[in-house]
Design a protein around this motif. Structure first.
Motif, PDB file in Angstrom:
ATOM      1  N   UNK A 262       0.841  -1.185   0.000  1.00 52.28           N
ATOM      2  CA  UNK A 262       0.000   0.000   0.000  1.00 52.28           C
ATOM      3  C   UNK A 262       0.885   1.246   0.000  1.00 52.28           C
ATOM      4  N   UNK A 263       0.440   2.255  -0.732  1.00 49.70           N
ATOM      5  CA  UNK A 263       1.187   3.501  -0.828  1.00 49.70           C
ATOM      6  C   UNK A 263       0.920   4.372   0.394  1.00 49.70           C
ATOM      7  N   UNK A 264       1.990   4.843   1.009  1.00 49.03           N
ATOM      8  CA  UNK A 264       1.879   5.823   2.077  1.00 49.03           C
ATOM      9  C   UNK A 264       2.104   7.207   1.507  1.00 49.03           C
ATOM     10  N   UNK A 265       1.939   8.219   2.314  1.00 44.95           N
ATOM     11  CA  UNK A 265       2.122   9.594   1.864  1.00 44.95           C
ATOM     12  C   UNK A 265       3.539   9.795   1.332  1.00 44.95           C
ATOM     13  N   UNK A 266       4.524   9.185   1.954  1.00 49.26           N
ATOM     14  CA  UNK A 266       5.910   9.304   1.490  1.00 49.26           C
ATOM     15  C   UNK A 266       6.142   8.618   0.150  1.00 49.26           C
ATOM     16  N   UNK A 267       5.251   7.717  -0.217  1.00 50.23           N
ATOM     17  CA  UNK A 267       5.355   6.978  -1.483  1.00 50.23           C
ATOM     18  C   UNK A 267       4.419   7.556  -2.544  1.00 50.23           C
ATOM     19  N   UNK A 268       3.983   8.782  -2.370  1.00 43.66           N
ATOM     20  CA  UNK A 268       3.068   9.459  -3.283  1.00 43.66           C
ATOM     21  C   UNK A 268       1.628   8.966  -3.129  1.00 43.66           C
ATOM     22  N   UNK A 269       1.326   8.340  -2.012  1.00 47.00           N
ATOM     23  CA  UNK A 269      -0.011   7.832  -1.763  1.00 47.00           C
ATOM     24  C   UNK A 269      -0.744   8.706  -0.766  1.00 47.00           C
ATOM     25  N   UNK A 270      -1.848   8.241  -0.283  1.00 47.32           N
ATOM     26  CA  UNK A 270      -2.370   6.891  -0.461  1.00 47.32           C
ATOM     27  C   UNK A 270      -2.960   6.630  -1.840  1.00 47.32           C
ATOM     28  N   UNK A 271      -3.223   7.703  -2.641  1.00 48.26           N
ATOM     29  CA  UNK A 271      -3.796   7.506  -3.979  1.00 48.26           C
ATOM     30  C   UNK A 271      -2.945   8.248  -5.008  1.00 48.26           C
ATOM     31  N   UNK A 272      -2.695   7.581  -6.139  1.00 44.61           N
ATOM     32  CA  UNK A 272      -1.801   8.112  -7.168  1.00 44.61           C
ATOM     33  C   UNK A 272      -2.436   7.809  -8.526  1.00 44.61           C
ATOM     34  N   UNK A 273      -2.696   8.833  -9.327  1.00 46.96           N
ATOM     35  CA  UNK A 273      -3.253   8.656 -10.668  1.00 46.96           C
ATOM     36  C   UNK A 273      -2.127   8.186 -11.590  1.00 46.96           C
ATOM     37  N   UNK A 274      -2.295   6.990 -12.156  1.00 48.90           N
ATOM     38  CA  UNK A 274      -1.233   6.391 -12.980  1.00 48.90           C
ATOM     39  C   UNK A 274      -1.728   6.152 -14.403  1.00 48.90           C
ATOM     40  N   UNK A 275      -1.016   6.734 -15.338  1.00 49.11           N
ATOM     41  CA  UNK A 275      -1.227   6.457 -16.762  1.00 49.11           C
ATOM     42  C   UNK A 275      -0.268   5.334 -17.159  1.00 49.11           C
ATOM     43  N   UNK A 276      -0.660   4.484 -18.103  1.00 53.47           N
ATOM     44  CA  UNK A 276       0.229   3.405 -18.563  1.00 53.47           C
ATOM     45  C   UNK A 276       1.237   3.952 -19.589  1.00 53.47           C
ATOM     46  N   UNK A 277       2.262   4.635 -19.098  1.00 49.58           N
ATOM     47  CA  UNK A 277       3.219   5.324 -19.957  1.00 49.58           C
ATOM     48  C   UNK A 277       3.962   4.376 -20.903  1.00 49.58           C
ATOM     49  N   UNK A 278       4.225   3.152 -20.473  1.00 51.87           N
ATOM     50  CA  UNK A 278       4.956   2.225 -21.336  1.00 51.87           C
ATOM     51  C   UNK A 278       4.068   1.691 -22.456  1.00 51.87           C
ATOM     52  N   UNK A 279       2.782   1.528 -22.212  1.00 49.39           N
ATOM     53  CA  UNK A 279       1.858   1.023 -23.226  1.00 49.39           C
ATOM     54  C   UNK A 279       1.524   2.103 -24.252  1.00 49.39           C
ATOM     55  N   UNK A 280       1.547   3.368 -23.820  1.00 50.04           N
ATOM     56  CA  UNK A 280       1.241   4.502 -24.701  1.00 50.04           C
ATOM     57  C   UNK A 280       2.381   5.520 -24.605  1.00 50.04           C
ATOM     58  N   UNK A 281       3.480   5.305 -25.323  1.00 52.99           N
ATOM     59  CA  UNK A 281       4.645   6.202 -25.227  1.00 52.99           C
ATOM     60  C   UNK A 281       4.323   7.670 -25.518  1.00 52.99           C
ATOM     61  N   UNK A 282       3.259   7.948 -26.297  1.00 58.11           N
ATOM     62  CA  UNK A 282       2.892   9.338 -26.582  1.00 58.11           C
ATOM     63  C   UNK A 282       2.455  10.093 -25.325  1.00 58.11           C
ATOM     64  N   UNK A 283       2.189   9.364 -24.252  1.00 61.72           N
ATOM     65  CA  UNK A 283       1.776  10.007 -22.995  1.00 61.72           C
ATOM     66  C   UNK A 283       2.966  10.549 -22.203  1.00 61.72           C
ATOM     67  N   UNK A 284       4.160  10.237 -22.641  1.00 55.63           N
ATOM     68  CA  UNK A 284       5.361  10.673 -21.912  1.00 55.63           C
ATOM     69  C   UNK A 284       5.664  12.137 -22.226  1.00 55.63           C
ATOM     70  N   UNK A 285       4.857  13.004 -21.641  1.00 57.33           N
ATOM     71  CA  UNK A 285       5.072  14.439 -21.803  1.00 57.33           C
ATOM     72  C   UNK A 285       4.478  15.176 -20.604  1.00 57.33           C
ATOM     73  N   UNK A 286       4.785  16.449 -20.518  1.00 54.91           N
ATOM     74  CA  UNK A 286       4.391  17.232 -19.344  1.00 54.91           C
ATOM     75  C   UNK A 286       2.881  17.274 -19.113  1.00 54.91           C
TER      76      UNK A 286
END
Length: 161
Positions: A121-145
């Motif tokens: 489980x993600x703690x606050x120090x690990x960017x949690x408890x909730x973190x919005x994650x895009x699948x950057x490796x599956x969609x390389x075009x998402x790797x931008x600001x």
């Protein structure tokens, strides 16, 4: 003797029921408000989110030194669960950072609201408890600001607009 066993069995059942209630009543980690079914804000614990249905994505991110397997609930599933009727969300983090994310991203990219990374489980120090994650490796075009800015960590509130 028989009544003592019945008493012990009943007490064990009460203990299990109370333990389950305590788990379900864990801390609220997310509030969803705005254009949702019923119009009243909904609060969620990690257990509530898990009950919507678990998904995972394995991807690299700009914030991790290695590929990570994230687990959580698909944001598309969460939006369906609350009956979201908008086009956009405003996500707000614990430090009041906010970003707007089109709901269309959630289906197009299987965006995950992660609360676990590599099985923990993600703690606050690990960017949690909730973190919005895009699948950057599956969609390389998402790797931008733009998409990095939508990857809100320490998410606390969602307003559907």
């Amino acid at each position: 003797m028989f009544s003592r066993w019945i008493f012990l069995i009943l007490m064990a059942g009460v203990g299990l029921a109370l333990a389950g209630t305590a788990l379900a009543a864990g801390p609220v980690v997310l509030s969803v408000e705005g254009r949702i079914e019923g119009g009243t804000a909904r609060d969620f614990t990690i257990v509530d989110l898990e009950e919507i249905g678990m998904s995972s994505v394995t991807t690299s991110t700009p914030w991790h030194d290695k590929v990570v397997t994230f687990e959580g609930v698909r944001l598309a599933d969460l939006m369906a669960h609350v009956g979201a009727a908008g086009q956009m969300i405003e996500g707000v983090a614990l430090n009041n950072f906010y970003a707007e994310i089109p709901l269309s991203d959630f289906e197009a990219y299987d965006v995950l609201l992660a609360f676990k990374a590599d099985g923990s489980y993600l703690g606050v120090r690990d960017k949690g408890p909730l973190f919005v994650i895009y699948p950057f490796d599956r969609f390389p075009d998402l790797r931008n600001e733009l998409y990095y800015s939508r990857s809100i960590w320490q998410l606390r509130r969602i307003r559907v607009k």
